[in-house]
Design a protein around this motif. Structure first.
Motif, PDB file in Angstrom:
ATOM      1  N   ASP A  69      -3.431  -7.346  -4.658  1.00  0.00           N
ATOM      2  CA  ASP A  69      -4.314  -7.224  -3.494  1.00  0.00           C
ATOM      3  C   ASP A  69      -3.719  -8.073  -2.369  1.00  0.00           C
ATOM      4  O   ASP A  69      -3.600  -9.295  -2.502  1.00  0.00           O
ATOM      5  CB  ASP A  69      -5.704  -7.742  -3.892  1.00  0.00           C
ATOM      6  CG  ASP A  69      -6.723  -7.627  -2.761  1.00  0.00           C
ATOM      7  OD1 ASP A  69      -6.319  -7.354  -1.608  1.00  0.00           O
ATOM      8  OD2 ASP A  69      -7.910  -7.826  -3.048  1.00  0.00           O
ATOM      9  N   VAL A  70      -3.357  -7.443  -1.258  1.00  0.00           N
ATOM     10  CA  VAL A  70      -2.731  -8.206  -0.167  1.00  0.00           C
ATOM     11  C   VAL A  70      -3.690  -9.233   0.428  1.00  0.00           C
ATOM     12  O   VAL A  70      -3.255 -10.184   1.088  1.00  0.00           O
ATOM     13  CB  VAL A  70      -2.182  -7.300   0.966  1.00  0.00           C
ATOM     14  CG1 VAL A  70      -1.040  -6.435   0.461  1.00  0.00           C
ATOM     15  CG2 VAL A  70      -3.282  -6.473   1.618  1.00  0.00           C
TER      16      VAL A  70
ATOM     17  N   PRO B 204      -0.164   4.729  14.344  1.00  0.00           N
ATOM     18  CA  PRO B 204      -0.409   6.145  14.077  1.00  0.00           C
ATOM     19  C   PRO B 204      -1.719   6.592  14.709  1.00  0.00           C
ATOM     20  O   PRO B 204      -2.638   5.795  14.924  1.00  0.00           O
ATOM     21  CB  PRO B 204      -0.519   6.212  12.546  1.00  0.00           C
ATOM     22  CG  PRO B 204       0.006   4.909  12.033  1.00  0.00           C
ATOM     23  CD  PRO B 204      -0.261   3.920  13.125  1.00  0.00           C
TER      24      PRO B 204
ATOM     25  N   SER C  18       1.451   3.393  -2.704  1.00  0.00           N
ATOM     26  CA  SER C  18       1.193   4.365  -3.777  1.00  0.00           C
ATOM     27  C   SER C  18       0.788   5.712  -3.211  1.00  0.00           C
ATOM     28  O   SER C  18       0.899   6.740  -3.879  1.00  0.00           O
ATOM     29  CB  SER C  18       0.093   3.843  -4.707  1.00  0.00           C
ATOM     30  OG  SER C  18      -0.995   3.322  -3.956  1.00  0.00           O
TER      31      SER C  18
ATOM     32  N   GLY D  91       0.820  -1.225   0.000  1.00  0.00           N
ATOM     33  CA  GLY D  91       0.000   0.000   0.000  1.00  0.00           C
ATOM     34  C   GLY D  91       0.843   1.260   0.000  1.00  0.00           C
ATOM     35  O   GLY D  91       0.623   2.158   0.811  1.00  0.00           O
TER      36      GLY D  91
ATOM     37  N   ILE E 146      -7.265   8.287   3.736  1.00  0.00           N
ATOM     38  CA  ILE E 146      -8.010   7.184   4.339  1.00  0.00           C
ATOM     39  C   ILE E 146      -9.307   7.684   4.989  1.00  0.00           C
ATOM     40  O   ILE E 146     -10.308   6.978   5.011  1.00  0.00           O
ATOM     41  CB  ILE E 146      -7.141   6.400   5.350  1.00  0.00           C
ATOM     42  CG1 ILE E 146      -7.707   4.969   5.538  1.00  0.00           C
ATOM     43  CG2 ILE E 146      -7.033   7.105   6.693  1.00  0.00           C
ATOM     44  CD1 ILE E 146      -6.771   4.013   6.289  1.00  0.00           C
TER      45      ILE E 146
HETATM   46  P1  NAP Z   1      -4.430   5.532   2.388  1.00  0.00           P
HETATM   47  O1  NAP Z   1      -3.952   6.935   2.203  1.00  0.00           O
HETATM   48  O2  NAP Z   1      -5.891   5.244   2.271  1.00  0.00           O
HETATM   49  O3  NAP Z   1      -3.618   4.611   1.365  1.00  0.00           O
HETATM   50  C1  NAP Z   1      -3.903   3.247   1.336  1.00  0.00           C
HETATM   51  C2  NAP Z   1      -2.858   2.534   0.507  1.00  0.00           C
HETATM   52  O4  NAP Z   1      -3.106   1.116   0.590  1.00  0.00           O
HETATM   53  C3  NAP Z   1      -2.913   2.878  -0.974  1.00  0.00           C
HETATM   54  O5  NAP Z   1      -1.594   2.799  -1.473  1.00  0.00           O
HETATM   55  C4  NAP Z   1      -3.793   1.774  -1.557  1.00  0.00           C
HETATM   56  O6  NAP Z   1      -3.547   1.504  -2.934  1.00  0.00           O
HETATM   57  C5  NAP Z   1      -3.326   0.596  -0.716  1.00  0.00           C
HETATM   58  N1  NAP Z   1      -4.279  -0.504  -0.592  1.00  0.00           N
HETATM   59  C6  NAP Z   1      -5.566  -0.462  -0.142  1.00  0.00           C
HETATM   60  N2  NAP Z   1      -6.089  -1.700  -0.141  1.00  0.00           N
HETATM   61  C7  NAP Z   1      -5.120  -2.537  -0.591  1.00  0.00           C
HETATM   62  C8  NAP Z   1      -5.064  -3.936  -0.827  1.00  0.00           C
HETATM   63  N3  NAP Z   1      -6.121  -4.729  -0.592  1.00  0.00           N
HETATM   64  N4  NAP Z   1      -3.911  -4.452  -1.314  1.00  0.00           N
HETATM   65  C9  NAP Z   1      -2.846  -3.671  -1.566  1.00  0.00           C
HETATM   66  N5  NAP Z   1      -2.839  -2.333  -1.356  1.00  0.00           N
HETATM   67  C10 NAP Z   1      -3.972  -1.790  -0.879  1.00  0.00           C
HETATM   68  O7  NAP Z   1      -3.980   4.958   3.809  1.00  0.00           O
HETATM   69  P2  NAP Z   1      -3.017   5.588   4.938  1.00  0.00           P
HETATM   70  O8  NAP Z   1      -3.799   6.564   5.720  1.00  0.00           O
HETATM   71  O9  NAP Z   1      -1.716   5.978   4.335  1.00  0.00           O
HETATM   72  O10 NAP Z   1      -2.834   4.313   5.873  1.00  0.00           O
HETATM   73  C11 NAP Z   1      -1.716   3.443   5.804  1.00  0.00           C
HETATM   74  C12 NAP Z   1      -1.771   2.505   6.989  1.00  0.00           C
HETATM   75  O11 NAP Z   1      -1.729   3.258   8.200  1.00  0.00           O
HETATM   76  C13 NAP Z   1      -3.055   1.674   7.055  1.00  0.00           C
HETATM   77  O12 NAP Z   1      -2.754   0.384   7.528  1.00  0.00           O
HETATM   78  C14 NAP Z   1      -3.902   2.435   8.046  1.00  0.00           C
HETATM   79  O13 NAP Z   1      -4.839   1.609   8.676  1.00  0.00           O
HETATM   80  C15 NAP Z   1      -2.839   2.931   9.008  1.00  0.00           C
HETATM   81  N6  NAP Z   1      -3.281   4.104   9.780  1.00  0.00           N
HETATM   82  C16 NAP Z   1      -3.577   5.290   9.192  1.00  0.00           C
HETATM   83  C17 NAP Z   1      -3.985   6.362   9.982  1.00  0.00           C
HETATM   84  C18 NAP Z   1      -4.336   7.722   9.412  1.00  0.00           C
HETATM   85  O14 NAP Z   1      -4.827   8.577  10.164  1.00  0.00           O
HETATM   86  N7  NAP Z   1      -4.103   7.978   8.130  1.00  0.00           N
HETATM   87  C19 NAP Z   1      -4.110   6.208  11.364  1.00  0.00           C
HETATM   88  C20 NAP Z   1      -3.812   4.983  11.930  1.00  0.00           C
HETATM   89  C21 NAP Z   1      -3.388   3.940  11.123  1.00  0.00           C
HETATM   90  P3  NAP Z   1      -4.292   2.341  -4.129  1.00  0.00           P
HETATM   91  O15 NAP Z   1      -3.600   3.681  -4.183  1.00  0.00           O
HETATM   92  O16 NAP Z   1      -4.074   1.524  -5.339  1.00  0.00           O
HETATM   93  O17 NAP Z   1      -5.727   2.465  -3.739  1.00  0.00           O
END
Ligand code: NAP
Length: 249
Positions: free
Chosen positions: A61-62, A188, A12, A10, A195
């Motif tokens: 897809d993971v 985080p 990108s 994930g 997200i």
């Molecule tokens: P994000 O901006 O929504 O980005 C999600 C990423 O995961 C994208 O690169 C997406 O690819 C990819 N993805 C989604 N489903 C997938 C799948 N089934 N297989 C492979 N790739 C997949 O998320 P983020 O906020 O950076 O979050 C990253 C991690 O941190 C996650 O585990 C999230 O739960 C955790 N987290 C985030 C926050 C926050 O506030 N942002 C807080 C706590 C934890 P595409 O671009 O192709 O869609």
């Protein structure tokens, strides 16, 4: 010496992309993964290459065992080594109460956040464990402060999936500690990425940041610094640990 190779699921967009860019800066060859957004993945690859680094984008897809094994085989073919895994791919769905959730939603969250992390960890351990002839390595699992706070009224399913990720971190760390692999987690808090839009509230960080003791949401790079420290030899005696990166919340 050949560069160390890291696979970041994930990557990108958001936190994963920040980890990828920082890993490249630190000298890793970076395997980027995306689900749908090829253009965004390609931008990360190009940014790394422009800075003189090495990166490759892998669609997959993971949550799919076939996709996961195919991506790891592609890494074998391209680099012939793997030194680190960041289990970052994670999803949440529209905010709702538990009494509104159906099985399809629950299964999708668990398949991506939990099964996906297990499958990628399995493939990484098969390559990095000294018990399998590997040279050791490091795994970092992205959890969330939601695992502890529970995300009431928003996504308790997501919170529960991240609690499972924390159990994976602790259990796997103990399982492979004698095989040259360290396994740690990062939780985080409110980080400015896309997200929150997938939860139906793009402005969620703006609404909630006043409740964060530091008074603001975090940036993806602030999470990436913790991830990269846990991957590096600087944290050589750290395993089974989970770092909160949440401004005190
Ligand atoms: P994000 O901006 O929504 O980005 C999600 C990423 O995961 C994208 O690169 C997406 O690819 C990819 N993805 C989604 N489903 C997938 C799948 N089934 N297989 C492979 N790739 C997949 O998320 P983020 O906020 O950076 O979050 C990253 C991690 O941190 C996650 O585990 C999230 O739960 C955790 N987290 C985030 C926050 C926050 O506030 N942002 C807080 C706590 C934890 P595409 O671009 O192709 O869609």
């Amino acid at each position: 010496m050949t560069a160390k190779v890291v696979f970041i699921t994930g990557s990108s967009r958001g936190i994963g992309a920040a980890c990828a860019l920082l890993a490249a800066e630190r000298g890793y060859a970076v395997c980027i993964n995306y689900l749908h957004n090829q253009a965004a993945a390609q931008q990360v690859v190009e940014a790394i290459e422009r800075a003189g680094g090495t990166a490759v984008a892998l669609q997959g897809d993971v949550a799919s065992e076939d996709n996961v094994t195919a991506m790891f085989r592609a890494i074998d073919a391209r680099f012939g080594r793997l030194d680190a895994l960041v289990n970052n791919a994670g999803i949440l769905q529209r905010q709702m109460r538990v009494d509104q959730m159906d099985a399809a939603r629950l299964n999708q969250i668990l398949a991506t956040n939990v099964t996906g992390s297990f499958l990628c960890a399995r493939e990484a351990v098969r390559r990095m464990s000294t018990a399998h002839g590997g040279a050791g390595g490091a795994i970092v699992n992205l959890s969330s402060r939601a695992a502890v706070l529970g995300a009431a009224g928003e996504y308790v399913d997501y919170a529960a999936s991240k609690a499972a990720v924390d159990a994976l971190t602790i259990g796997l760390a103990r399982e492979v500690a004698g095989e040259g692999i360290r396994v740690n987690g990062v939780r985080p808090g409110l980080i400015r990425t896309d997200i929150h839009a997938s939860g139906g509230e793009p402005g969620r960080v703006d609404r909630l940041e006043a409740a964060v003791p530091m008074g603001r949401g975090g940036q993806p790079i602030e999470v990436a610094h913790a991830v990269l420290w846990l991957l590096a030899d600087e944290s050589s005696y750290v395993t089974g640990s989970i770092i909160d990166v949440a401004g005190g919340r």
